[in-house]
Design a protein around this motif. Structure first.
Motif, PDB file in Angstrom:
ATOM      1  N   SER A  71       0.827  -1.212   0.000  1.00 51.45           N
ATOM      2  CA  SER A  71       0.000   0.000   0.000  1.00 51.45           C
ATOM      3  C   SER A  71       0.860   1.261   0.000  1.00 51.45           C
ATOM      4  N   GLU A  72       1.983   1.238   0.755  1.00 54.10           N
ATOM      5  CA  GLU A  72       2.888   2.396   0.766  1.00 54.10           C
ATOM      6  C   GLU A  72       3.537   2.586  -0.602  1.00 54.10           C
ATOM      7  N   ALA A  73       3.917   1.476  -1.231  1.00 54.62           N
ATOM      8  CA  ALA A  73       4.524   1.554  -2.559  1.00 54.62           C
ATOM      9  C   ALA A  73       3.527   2.092  -3.582  1.00 54.62           C
ATOM     10  N   LEU A  74       2.279   1.647  -3.503  1.00 56.78           N
ATOM     11  CA  LEU A  74       1.253   2.137  -4.418  1.00 56.78           C
ATOM     12  C   LEU A  74       1.031   3.629  -4.237  1.00 56.78           C
ATOM     13  N   ARG A  75       0.998   4.076  -2.998  1.00 54.91           N
ATOM     14  CA  ARG A  75       0.812   5.496  -2.720  1.00 54.91           C
ATOM     15  C   ARG A  75       1.977   6.313  -3.283  1.00 54.91           C
ATOM     16  N   ILE A 135       7.553  -6.260  -4.585  1.00 61.21           N
ATOM     17  CA  ILE A 135       8.643  -5.429  -4.067  1.00 61.21           C
ATOM     18  C   ILE A 135       9.838  -6.334  -3.832  1.00 61.21           C
ATOM     19  N   GLU A 136      10.981  -5.970  -4.404  1.00 60.97           N
ATOM     20  CA  GLU A 136      12.178  -6.791  -4.304  1.00 60.97           C
ATOM     21  C   GLU A 136      13.265  -6.044  -3.536  1.00 60.97           C
ATOM     22  N   PRO A 137      13.972  -6.721  -2.611  1.00 59.91           N
ATOM     23  CA  PRO A 137      15.072  -6.069  -1.893  1.00 59.91           C
ATOM     24  C   PRO A 137      16.253  -5.813  -2.824  1.00 59.91           C
ATOM     25  N   ARG A 138      16.918  -4.716  -2.594  1.00 64.19           N
ATOM     26  CA  ARG A 138      18.117  -4.383  -3.361  1.00 64.19           C
ATOM     27  C   ARG A 138      19.328  -4.169  -2.464  1.00 64.19           C
TER      28      ARG A 138
END
Length: 219
Positions: A71-75, A135-138
């Motif tokens: 939800s944070e990423a979408l926002r 969402i993928e870690p980098r």
């Protein structure tokens, strides 16, 4: 602090058979080890893309890093789309870009807004789909992530004199390179279109503006 040091020396001296010099040496080694541990825990991350923006240290990152959920990423992506639309729109309002972008992404879109204004063109767009796929870690610290998003939009370019430039409608996958900044807000530092269709204008790069409008300069 002095009392604590004397207590440590006394304990070490007892364990070392009453040898004061040996106790002092052992205490010094212990202090060095403790100091080294503190330095390691407070050493800032050395990842190049994070170093400029991060305030979180390696030892505490798991505790203080702000989570980035779906939800944070979408926002964040929706706010980015709004800021980009304003920067490339008829008012060329780039004031909101810094709230959602940093680094290369911020430079690119600020430059693109200025180039659009200088050439007398602006962009209108209707983003009808924004779906965060994953969402993928980098980084191991959790401060750098990739957000993979499916975007659908229709867009057109217009001259300030009323001429119509290019128009397109498409859906595509975008990888947003996202980092946690000093104010504990996630921002986009890079944008990469995955599997871009050959006929789709590459408006992500300011250097493409001339190509985008070249065929419409005299129309």
């Amino acid at each position: 602090l002095t009392a604590a040091c004397n207590q440590v020396l006394s304990v070490l001296e007892q364990h070392l058979g009453g040898s004061r010099p040996a106790a002092i040496a052992a205490a010094a080694a212990l202090a060095a080890a403790i100091t080294g541990a503190v330095v390691i825990r407070t050493r800032p991350t050395t990842e190049p893309q994070q170093q400029q923006y991060m305030a979180v240290v390696e030892g505490a990152s798991a505790v203080v890093a702000k989570p980035l959920g779906m939800s944070e990423a979408l926002r964040l992506v929706k706010h980015f789309q709004q800021a980009k639309a304003a920067a490339l729109g008829s008012d060329f309002d780039d004031s909101k870009l810094s709230s959602v972008c940093v680094g290369q992404a911020l430079s690119n879109f600020l430059g693109m807004s200025k180039d659009f204004a200088a050439q007398g063109w602006f962009r209108t767009a209707n983003v009808y789909k924004v779906e965060v796929q994953r969402i993928e870690p980098r980084s191991s610290s959790g401060l750098h992530k990739a957000v993979i998003v499916r975007v659908g939009e229709t867009a057109s370019t217009w001259g300030i004199d009323g001429r119509q430039g290019s128009s397109w409608s498409n859906e595509y996958d975008v990888e947003y390179d996202v980092v946690l900044c000093r104010d504990m807000q996630w921002r986009i530092q890079g944008v990469h279109v995955r599997g871009q269709e050959p006929g789709m204008p590459a408006w992500f790069g300011a250097h493409m503006i001339g190509k985008l409008f070249k065929g419409n300069a005299s129309s």
